[in-house]
Design a protein around this motif. Structure first.
Motif, PDB file in Angstrom:
ATOM      1  N   SER A  54      72.246  24.687  20.186  1.00 26.26           N
ATOM      2  CA  SER A  54      71.119  25.080  19.437  1.00 26.26           C
ATOM      3  C   SER A  54      70.110  23.945  19.497  1.00 26.26           C
ATOM      4  N   GLU A  55      68.528  23.958  19.788  1.00 24.49           N
ATOM      5  CA  GLU A  55      67.782  23.012  19.760  1.00 24.49           C
ATOM      6  C   GLU A  55      67.954  22.121  18.493  1.00 24.49           C
ATOM      7  N   ASP A  56      68.112  22.635  17.320  1.00 20.23           N
ATOM      8  CA  ASP A  56      68.239  22.226  16.158  1.00 20.23           C
ATOM      9  C   ASP A  56      69.522  22.629  15.443  1.00 20.23           C
ATOM     10  N   GLY A  64      69.981  26.184  13.532  1.00 17.13           N
ATOM     11  CA  GLY A  64      70.588  27.287  14.062  1.00 17.13           C
ATOM     12  C   GLY A  64      71.848  27.786  13.078  1.00 17.13           C
ATOM     13  N   ALA A  65      72.343  26.918  12.525  1.00 12.58           N
ATOM     14  CA  ALA A  65      73.512  27.388  11.417  1.00 12.58           C
ATOM     15  C   ALA A  65      73.020  28.285  10.491  1.00 12.58           C
ATOM     16  N   LYS A  66      71.753  27.630   9.999  1.00  6.49           N
ATOM     17  CA  LYS A  66      71.125  28.518   8.978  1.00  6.49           C
ATOM     18  C   LYS A  66      70.386  29.947   9.378  1.00  6.49           C
ATOM     19  N   ARG A  67      70.055  29.933  10.619  1.00  8.31           N
ATOM     20  CA  ARG A  67      69.830  31.418  11.318  1.00  8.31           C
ATOM     21  C   ARG A  67      71.131  32.065  11.304  1.00  8.31           C
ATOM     22  N   ILE A  99      80.211  21.374  19.442  1.00  8.05           N
ATOM     23  CA  ILE A  99      79.654  20.738  20.750  1.00  8.05           C
ATOM     24  C   ILE A  99      80.369  21.099  21.892  1.00  8.05           C
ATOM     25  N   GLY A 100      79.647  21.730  22.744  1.00  8.00           N
ATOM     26  CA  GLY A 100      80.494  22.178  23.988  1.00  8.00           C
ATOM     27  C   GLY A 100      81.332  21.194  24.770  1.00  8.00           C
ATOM     28  N   TYR A 101      82.247  22.114  25.483  1.00  7.86           N
ATOM     29  CA  TYR A 101      83.025  21.245  26.522  1.00  7.86           C
ATOM     30  C   TYR A 101      82.263  20.807  27.486  1.00  7.86           C
ATOM     31  N   ASP A 102      81.459  21.351  28.208  1.00  9.00           N
ATOM     32  CA  ASP A 102      80.743  20.565  29.352  1.00  9.00           C
ATOM     33  C   ASP A 102      79.765  19.492  28.748  1.00  9.00           C
TER      34      ASP A 102
END
Length: 290
Positions: free
Chosen positions: A176-178, A182-185, A198-201
């Protein structure tokens, strides 16, 4: 909420009603055979015993431990799951590699082997939300995962399928850009949990360039404060960091690569994994959520 493992699910189109059964979704912190009440117009569960009150929206869950089975064959996944359950793990996750390798068969095998254990299907859904959630729920998943970067209609479809087929929805804010927004959405669109991820790549690529690897702990407190649903932090945590998550207000502690799964080979990590898991489970379960 419970149809994936045998109990009936209310028809949400009917007038509000109260059903009581023995909750299979949260056995990790309820005493045996504690009855729950489900209000059909909200699809939110609340314990009939006010001493516990572990509602989805209340964040008053006791800490639980989930193992992410990011493996590529079902036999190894079942073996690792059995070991994890002996060690005290509460929830099992059919990780994305396992779902890619084994599909619905993998979820069905986990359900057959562990009929009373919550199972998260980490689909990372981006489209086709209703069908994907329906298929996984019917295979035995109690929780499915949809991405914050999906269209809001996809997220709504997953939430609707969760209500219709008796599974809960975990919304993942990865990339998410923010991350806080993103969590609130995800919460606003009806998700029952937020995965702060936080993604693997992303982690490995940034570290390979010599820069500081981002951690979900960087913004975990902000995410927890922004939402009312329980939060899970995912992405490269050390054992010590994973154990600390409840102190940030995040009750869902997930263990995957590199703690329990080899992050390069996607197989069960070497060493005395059962003893390590038992130590982690004991440390997590002994805490209160901040």
């Amino acid at each position: 909420m419970a149809s994936a493992i045998g109990a009936s699910t209310p028809n949400v189109s009917q007038p509000k009603q109260t059903l009581t059964w023995f909750c299979p979704i949260f056995p990790a912190y309820l005493p045996s055979n504690t009855p729950w009440r489900l209000e059909c117009d909200t699809i939110r569960a609340s314990c009939l015993d006010p001493a516990f009150l572990p509602t989805c929206r209340g964040r008053r869950m006791r800490p639980i431990v989930q193992i992410s089975l990011d493996l590529t064959n079902i036999d190894e996944a079942l073996e690792t799951a059995e070991l994890a359950m002996r060690a005290g793990v509460d929830w099992l996750e059919a990780g994305t590699p396992l779902i890619l390798a084994e599909g619905l068969h993998g979820v069905r095998e986990l359900r057959a082997a562990f009929p009373q254990t919550p199972i998260v299907a980490d689909l990372k859904t981006m489209d086709g939300g209703y069908l994907e959630a329906e298929m996984m729920a019917n295979a035995g998943a109690t929780h499915v995962v949809v991405m914050a970067r999906a269209h809001e209609e996809t997220i709504r479809c997953v939430v609707k399928a969760g209500a219709d087929f008796g599974c809960q929805v975990m919304g993942d804010n990865m990339v998410s850009e923010d991350m806080v927004a993103g969590a609130k959405r995800l919460e606003d669109l009806g998700c029952d949990y937020v995965i702060h991820h936080i993604g693997y790549d992303e982690r490995r690529g940034i570290a390979a360039r010599g820069d500081r690897m981002p951690s979900p702990l960087d913004q975990l407190r902000e995410v927890v404060q922004a939402v009312e649903v329980p939060v899970q932090a995912v992405g490269g945590l050390s054992i010590e960091q994973a154990i600390e998550c409840p102190k940030y207000g995040a009750p869902l502690v997930v263990l995957g690569a590199p703690l329990t799964i080899d992050a390069d080979a996607f197989r069960t990590a070497d060493g005395d994994l059962e003893s390590s898991l038992r130590m982690i489970c004991e440390a997590v379960h002994a805490q209160e959520v901040a």
